[in-house]
Design an enzyme around this catalytic site. Sequence first.
Site, PDB file in Angstrom:
ATOM      1  NE  ARG A  78       9.265   2.169   7.233  1.00  0.00           N
ATOM      2  CZ  ARG A  78       9.896   2.800   5.473  1.00  0.00           C
ATOM      3  NH1 ARG A  78       8.279   2.730   5.312  1.00  0.00           N
ATOM      4  NH2 ARG A  78      10.318   3.249   5.373  1.00  0.00           N
ATOM      5  CD  GLU A 167       9.957   3.369  -1.719  1.00  0.00           C
ATOM      6  OE1 GLU A 167      10.143   4.289  -2.702  1.00  0.00           O
ATOM      7  OE2 GLU A 167       8.893   2.736  -1.807  1.00  0.00           O
TER       8      GLU A 167
HETATM    9  C1  FCB Z   1       6.436   4.140  -1.939  1.00  0.00           C
HETATM   10  C2  FCB Z   1       7.062   5.734  -1.017  1.00  0.00           C
HETATM   11  C3  FCB Z   1       6.270   6.340   0.645  1.00  0.00           C
HETATM   12  C4  FCB Z   1       4.364   6.404  -0.471  1.00  0.00           C
HETATM   13  C5  FCB Z   1       4.226   4.928  -1.092  1.00  0.00           C
HETATM   14  C6  FCB Z   1       3.217   5.093  -1.978  1.00  0.00           C
HETATM   15  O1  FCB Z   1       7.560   4.747  -2.447  1.00  0.00           O
HETATM   16  O2  FCB Z   1       7.970   5.289   0.462  1.00  0.00           O
HETATM   17  O3  FCB Z   1       6.107   7.548   1.094  1.00  0.00           O
HETATM   18  O4  FCB Z   1       3.891   7.100  -1.331  1.00  0.00           O
HETATM   19  O5  FCB Z   1       5.466   4.210  -2.059  1.00  0.00           O
END
Ligand code: FCB
Length: 459
Positions: A78, A167
């Site tokens: 990914r 996210e």
């Molecule tokens: C998530 C993010 C990723 C990384 C991890 C630790 O929130 O998607 O980019 O920073 O945390």
Amino acid sequence: MNVLPRFPEGFLWGTATSAYQIEGGVNEDGRGASIWDSFCAEPGRIKNGDTGEVACDHYHRWPRDVELMADLGVNAYRFSVAWPRIQPEGRGPADARGLDFYERLVDALAERGIAPALTLYHWDLPQALQDGGGWMNRDTAHRFAEYAALVADRLGDRVPLWITLNEPFVHMTEGYGLGVHAPGEALLLDALPAAHHLLLGHGLAVPALRERTRGQVAITNNYSPVWTAGDSAADHAAATAFDALQNRLFTDPVLLGRYPDLSAFGVTELPFVQDGDLATISAPLDRIGVNYYSPTSVGAPRSLARPGGPSVLSEVQDRLEAAGMPFEDAPIEGYPVTAFDWPVVPDGLRELLTQLRDRYGDGLPPILITENGCSVRDEPARPDQERIDYLDGHLRALHQAIEAGVDVRGYFVWSLLDNFEWAEGFDQRFGLVHVDFTTQVRTPKASYHWLRDQLQAQR
Ligand code: FCB
């Protein structure tokens, strides 16, 4: 080594990264500026003044990184595409050089039997779009769908899994609500239009992708089972409110076609939602990406439940409280913590997955764990046992969820490489592979070897 239980046939085993965190090469081949370039340039925003200007230099060293994955034995990877490499100004025709880069990567992966899982947006908005309001501006959703189409025009025939957004909850809250991530806006709940426009961008991108690829289409959200600190009705109401924000705001519209109840936040109307938007946002998906790191414990805000209690509130907590948020974070005690101080609770993954299944029932697409992992302090001086224990515990909890009937089709470790961890700069190391940021030498850690052995045992 304690061999893990057997995972289902065809399970995807992968590692995950994102463009700004690993690529570097920010001025190369016509790449435009992203909001993260601008944010990093502002003094005091990032720990130690770090930036993603070079990061892991993956833009030049990607063949080595593909080899590392091939040796690890994963069958999926990914990564994200940097929008400003494809459209330097966030609109207009694609820059072929940007597409060429990802095409070379995708082809090299396929040659080694590694299925590319492409995330279109992992937070690096073209700065030019931010100058027009970024995700607060509805037009950005349309720009995003156009960008998705440009990438799929080139790669639609060879990428089997497309993830629209990574996210959006974190992007909205940290980037637009609290201002601790790019673009650095501290609008608190006035950032809600950004949430809606992110979702709309996702929804508009789905048909654009469907027209151009037979690959699967998904969205990735981060989830955290919410534990109630305290027992009062106010504490339970606080937990429900937080759950709506963290776990439902970006999932109910996608899977149920409606927003969750946000009245605890004083939000009863969403004037920025237009007719037809929710139908667009709830276009059927093939997979749902789940990122999990730890549970959250919340109770009623001190001002409601603990008048005059001792204050150990962080700056962010103070701001939330000042803004009248209907919850307050409570510490989770009795668990080991990562370098980030995140509690290590493997069973939280099982809890979360069974909750998602119970909540959405048949409406829940098959799940991919698109991120899970931990940062470890003082590497490489310390052995890597904490990361091995973390992965082992979470994979066993995941297996239990599958045994309990949750349909999970894959698992991606965050992360392949130590990388630029946003506001924390290079301080938090999440990699299976250590990166010396001075020499760019990559050294597989003990967890890499552990995972390689486990993957061999799964064959
Ligand atoms: C998530 C993010 C990723 C990384 C991890 C630790 O929130 O998607 O980019 O920073 O945390």
